[in-house]
Design a protein around this motif. Structure first.
Motif, PDB file in Angstrom:
ATOM      1  N   ALA A 252     109.776  67.895  26.462  1.00 16.68           N
ATOM      2  CA  ALA A 252     109.858  66.593  25.799  1.00 16.68           C
ATOM      3  C   ALA A 252     110.467  66.722  24.408  1.00 16.68           C
ATOM      4  CB  ALA A 252     108.469  65.963  25.706  1.00 16.68           C
ATOM      5  N   GLY A 253     110.094  67.774  23.685  1.00 18.05           N
ATOM      6  CA  GLY A 253     110.672  67.975  22.363  1.00 18.05           C
ATOM      7  C   GLY A 253     112.173  68.156  22.420  1.00 18.05           C
ATOM      8  N   ASN A 254     112.620  68.927  23.400  1.00 14.68           N
ATOM      9  CA  ASN A 254     114.061  69.130  23.568  1.00 14.68           C
ATOM     10  C   ASN A 254     114.740  67.839  24.010  1.00 14.68           C
ATOM     11  OD1 ASN A 254     116.507  70.955  24.013  1.00 14.68           O
ATOM     12  ND2 ASN A 254     116.248  70.067  26.043  1.00 14.68           N
ATOM     13  N   PHE A 255     114.126  67.116  24.945  1.00 13.38           N
ATOM     14  CA  PHE A 255     114.729  65.885  25.459  1.00 13.38           C
ATOM     15  C   PHE A 255     114.876  64.850  24.354  1.00 13.38           C
ATOM     16  CE2 PHE A 255     115.798  63.501  29.339  1.00 13.38           C
ATOM     17  CZ  PHE A 255     115.883  62.218  28.823  1.00 13.38           C
ATOM     18  N   THR A 256     113.798  64.617  23.611  1.00 16.64           N
ATOM     19  CA  THR A 256     113.837  63.556  22.602  1.00 16.64           C
ATOM     20  C   THR A 256     114.795  63.885  21.467  1.00 16.64           C
ATOM     21  OG1 THR A 256     111.851  64.492  21.540  1.00 16.64           O
ATOM     22  CG2 THR A 256     111.524  62.716  23.142  1.00 16.64           C
ATOM     23  N   ALA A 257     115.034  65.167  21.237  1.00 17.51           N
ATOM     24  CA  ALA A 257     116.014  65.551  20.220  1.00 17.51           C
ATOM     25  C   ALA A 257     117.433  65.155  20.620  1.00 17.51           C
ATOM     26  CB  ALA A 257     115.946  67.057  19.966  1.00 17.51           C
ATOM     27  N   HIS A 258     117.634  64.884  21.913  1.00 18.32           N
ATOM     28  CA  HIS A 258     118.968  64.547  22.409  1.00 18.32           C
ATOM     29  C   HIS A 258     119.132  63.057  22.733  1.00 18.32           C
ATOM     30  CE1 HIS A 258     119.085  68.948  23.149  1.00 18.32           C
ATOM     31  NE2 HIS A 258     120.368  68.792  22.911  1.00 18.32           N
TER      32      HIS A 258
END
Length: 369
Positions: A252-258
């Motif tokens: 989720a952290g990686n996804f929301t950063a994008h």
């Protein structure tokens, strides 16, 4: 803000009340809409993996409105799907998508005994794909006997359900073994996930990664990231182990950063900047997974990120007119065109948009459990 989501649900139900009748008249399970009409799946007829999203969407709208038409339409599609049990050889690991959202939803919401039996039938088929070397086989082709894919984290929900309904731990234990393999072999250091991993079917040893539906080998196909996010979040709930929830948080952290500034989702987070290719299906799935994370962790930031995604889709990509039968535009099945649709409306995009909205409004029937 919730009033806006309630209004969107009302408009979706109104449009589907009109357009779903044309699917019933045609006797099909819709896959996408174009030129004002519904179109069936591009491959494998009613054994195509997305067939369960149409009845799942109808069940969501029945819960929302109480309109018996939606229940009737869900069961019409459910009957077509259960007829596919006899074809058998076209079915694969995606029986979770196909039957949990159709028969499983029917059994959960109405208590229908035949629907419950059919749900357990599908779970047994999924169990039959388990390789004791440590993974559930994805597809049927002889040269793919060692393939597993990130999408299957969502199909595991069928096994959690079967263990609960039969009080038999085998289904849940199998799901846990596959989840552990996925956690070990698919999750990368940066919080992204691979789409396809090939294993030696005899030893279970990892052989190689395949690019799959993303931009390139090693890139980040956004819908694969969303499957991983939501799939591990649900594994955390059903298997009750923190390691899965923590994996979902990393993804989720990686996804929301994008997430783009407009709230939309690129088809691949590594795609060339000059090639604007959107997949709102990924954003809708992620919006559901983020809310599952918020519910489990009590961390409101995940819900706020889900709202960013839903707001972007409603503002920029909701089609309330008559040009398409569905709602969500700019959906893309695969970065490189595979004939399954690009920059268009696809039914399972609508399904996950509705599920995300139902969660935001506190009305979700939780069809994955």
């Amino acid at each position: 803000m919730q009033d806006r989501y309630e209004e969107a649900l009302s408009r979706i139900a109104g449009k589907y009340r009109r357009t779903a009748e044309t699917a019933a008249e045609a006797g099909i399970i819709p896959y996408q809409s174009a030129d004002g009409k519904w179109i069936t799946s591009p491959y494998d007829g009613n054994s195509w993996w997305t067939g369960g999203f149409w009845p799942g969407l109808m069940w969501q709208l029945w819960v929302l409105t109480g309109d018996g038409f939606f229940r009737q339409e869900a069961r019409r599609a459910e009957k077509l799907l259960t007829e596919e049990f006899r074809s058998f050889r076209l079915l694969n690991h995606d029986v979770g998508f196909m039957y949990l959202l159709s028969c499983g939803a029917d059994a959960k919401l109405t208590g229908d005994p035949q629907a419950e039996t059919d749900t357990l039938h599908a779970a047994s088929l999924l169990m039959g794909r388990f390789n004791p070397a440590g993974f559930i086989r994805a597809w049927n082709e002889p040269d793919r006997k060692g393939y597993a894919i990130i999408d299957c984290m969502m199909n595991l929900n069928l096994l959690y359900r079967a263990s609960r309904d039969t009080d038999d731990p085998r289904f849940r234990q199998t799901a846990g073994i596959h989840a552990d393999t996925t956690l070990r072999e698919f999750l990368r250091e940066d919080g992204s996930v691979s789409h396809i991993i090939e294993f030696d079917p005899e030893s279970g040893k990892r052989i190689r990664e395949h690019a799959g539906q993303g931009y390139a080998l090693g890139s980040q196909w956004s819908r694969g990231q969303a499957w991983g996010l939501y799939g591990f979040a649900l594994a955390g709930r059903h298997l009750r182990e923190e390691k899965y929830t923590e994996a979902a948080k990393r993804i989720a952290g990686n996804f929301t950063a994008h997430i783009r500034e407009d709230g939309l989702t690129d088809c691949d987070f590594c795609q060339p900047p000059e090639d604007e290719r959107i997949d709102n299906i990924a954003g809708a799935i992620a919006a559901c997974g983020l809310q599952e994370l918020a519910a489990q962790t009590g961390e409101d930031t995940w819900r706020h990120q889900a709202e960013r995604l839903v707001d972007g889709m409603l503002e920029h990509c909701a089609d309330w007119g008559k040009g398409r039968c569905g709602i969500l535009t700019r959906c893309t099945a695969s970065y490189h065109d595979d004939g399954a649709g690009r920059n268009t409306n696809i039914v399972y995009g609508d399904y996950f948009l509705v599920e995300a909205l139902m969660k935001l409004c506190g009305k979700d029937p939780e069809l994955w459990s």
